[in-house]
Design a protein around this motif. Structure first.
Motif, PDB file in Angstrom:
ATOM      1  N   PRO A  42       0.839  -1.189  -0.055  1.00  0.00           N
ATOM      2  CA  PRO A  42      -0.015  -0.079  -0.014  1.00  0.00           C
ATOM      3  C   PRO A  42       0.757   1.247  -0.156  1.00  0.00           C
ATOM      4  O   PRO A  42       1.879   1.192   0.686  1.00  0.00           O
ATOM      5  CB  PRO A  42      -0.880  -0.156   1.191  1.00  0.00           C
ATOM      6  CG  PRO A  42       0.002  -1.236   1.958  1.00  0.00           C
ATOM      7  CD  PRO A  42       0.566  -1.953   1.108  1.00  0.00           C
ATOM      8  N   ALA A  49      -6.371  -3.518   5.110  1.00  0.00           N
ATOM      9  CA  ALA A  49      -7.125  -4.247   4.244  1.00  0.00           C
ATOM     10  C   ALA A  49      -6.109  -4.861   3.280  1.00  0.00           C
ATOM     11  O   ALA A  49      -5.354  -4.179   2.615  1.00  0.00           O
ATOM     12  CB  ALA A  49      -8.299  -3.552   3.788  1.00  0.00           C
ATOM     13  N   ILE A  51      -6.442  -7.263  -0.724  1.00  0.00           N
ATOM     14  CA  ILE A  51      -7.180  -8.135  -1.834  1.00  0.00           C
ATOM     15  C   ILE A  51      -6.219  -8.766  -2.620  1.00  0.00           C
ATOM     16  O   ILE A  51      -5.049  -8.572  -2.950  1.00  0.00           O
ATOM     17  CB  ILE A  51      -7.578  -6.772  -2.732  1.00  0.00           C
ATOM     18  CG1 ILE A  51      -8.400  -5.501  -1.951  1.00  0.00           C
ATOM     19  CG2 ILE A  51      -8.157  -7.138  -4.108  1.00  0.00           C
ATOM     20  CD1 ILE A  51      -8.709  -4.236  -2.761  1.00  0.00           C
ATOM     21  N   SER A  72      -3.027  -0.718  -4.996  1.00  0.00           N
ATOM     22  CA  SER A  72      -2.318  -0.270  -3.707  1.00  0.00           C
ATOM     23  C   SER A  72      -2.026   0.992  -3.606  1.00  0.00           C
ATOM     24  O   SER A  72      -1.972   1.460  -2.482  1.00  0.00           O
ATOM     25  CB  SER A  72      -0.902  -0.923  -4.277  1.00  0.00           C
ATOM     26  OG  SER A  72      -0.235  -0.198  -5.264  1.00  0.00           O
ATOM     27  N   TYR A  76      -4.439  -0.581  -0.214  1.00  0.00           N
ATOM     28  CA  TYR A  76      -4.614  -1.919  -0.137  1.00  0.00           C
ATOM     29  C   TYR A  76      -3.028  -2.777  -0.269  1.00  0.00           C
ATOM     30  O   TYR A  76      -2.254  -2.292  -1.160  1.00  0.00           O
ATOM     31  CB  TYR A  76      -5.651  -2.404  -1.070  1.00  0.00           C
ATOM     32  CG  TYR A  76      -6.813  -1.805  -0.906  1.00  0.00           C
ATOM     33  CD1 TYR A  76      -7.726  -2.153   0.411  1.00  0.00           C
ATOM     34  CD2 TYR A  76      -7.586  -1.091  -1.647  1.00  0.00           C
ATOM     35  CE1 TYR A  76      -9.073  -1.546   0.498  1.00  0.00           C
ATOM     36  CE2 TYR A  76      -8.661  -0.452  -1.608  1.00  0.00           C
ATOM     37  CZ  TYR A  76      -9.496  -0.869  -0.456  1.00  0.00           C
ATOM     38  OH  TYR A  76     -10.843  -0.223  -0.357  1.00  0.00           O
ATOM     39  N   ALA A 126      -1.275  -7.930   5.504  1.00  0.00           N
ATOM     40  CA  ALA A 126      -2.770  -7.455   5.504  1.00  0.00           C
ATOM     41  C   ALA A 126      -3.441  -8.145   6.702  1.00  0.00           C
ATOM     42  O   ALA A 126      -3.168  -9.431   7.032  1.00  0.00           O
ATOM     43  CB  ALA A 126      -3.356  -8.182   4.071  1.00  0.00           C
TER      44      ALA A 126
END
Length: 255
Positions: A42, A49, A51, A72, A76, A126
């Motif tokens: 990120p 979070a 993905i 990103s 994320y 994450a």
């Protein structure tokens, strides 16, 4: 025509230039299999979070990498999963069809590859309780499988994914939320299969939504699919942009 092509390339370079340098190949394993995912950390306003991106049948391509980089930049942790394994990147659609077909026929093996990728994403930072899975085409099928199997994820997103399932499988209640983004003119999903999927979601009491993108066929998010819808798979700029915005609204809701 040549001038138009050069202009299009220049625009793409300007639009994607700030994504270069983000992301890296990330080695991990599933059993004895060596896998090479693509991870993007990120940037900007970061959160915990994550993905997971499940690729289409050609494996990790520029399409999945660009998606990882874009996500990103929204904060994320993103991992594009390697399903086929080190050295097994298909060279053409024929090879891709055989590889994807193997995992569709051996769905438990597909599940294990997805679980390994989920664990790897968590190891990168994450939060285990803040994960969504998205997939394209073959990967969309995998994303839906995460919901069917109630993997520990909050939600799944399928872009032009396969909806079919073995009818002998038991339909259990589904916990993750689902967003299905489907080309209204996709020739690879029959009306019967679509209706069966929708009934499955109702039987499973799932929190689901299915959005039809007008004039879109299969692979509508992938520029590499060309622009001729008569072939059954083609890029559709409007459908691509709309489906991305639908996904962002969905992600905002779940996170």
């Amino acid at each position: 025509m040549k001038i138009k092509i050069l202009f299009a390339i220049a625009i793409m370079t300007i639009c994607t230039g700030n994504l270069r340098g983000q992301g890296k190949v990330l080695a991990y394993t599933e059993g004895s299999a060596k896998l090479n995912g693509f991870y993007a950390a990120p940037t900007g306003k970061s959160n915990s979070a994550g993905i997971l991106i499940l690729p289409a049948w050609m494996g990790i391509t520029a399409h999945e990498k660009t998606t990882a980089q874009r996500l990103s930049k929204l904060g994320y942790h993103v991992l594009a999963a390697d399903i086929y394994g080190d050295g097994n990147q298909p060279k053409n659609p024929q090879e891709a069809g055989k590889l994807a077909g193997y995992y569709k026929s051996n769905i438990e093996k597909y599940h294990e590859r997805i679980k390994a990728a989920l664990n790897t994403l968590i190891k990168q930072g994450a939060s285990p309780s803040q994960i969504a899975v998205m997939g394209y085409c073959f990967g969309g099928t995998g994303a839906i499988e995460c919901a069917r199997e109630n993997f520990p994820v909050k939600a799944v997103i399928s872009f032009h994914g396969g909806l079919g399932r073995d009818s002998s499988r038991t339909i259990n209640p589904i916990k993750p939320k689902l967003l299905i983004l489907h080309g209204a003119n996709d020739p690879y999903e029959s009306e019967q299969e679509i209706k069966a999927f929708q009934q499955e979601m109702k039987t499973a009491k799932a929190d689901w939504q299915m959005i039809y993108l007008p004039n879109a066929v299969h692979a509508f998010t992938d520029p590499a699919a060309g622009t001729d819808p008569s072939k059954g798979a083609a890029y559709n700029e409007q459908a691509d942009k709309r489906s991305w915005e639908y996904m962002l609204v969905f992600l905002k809701e779940i996170f």
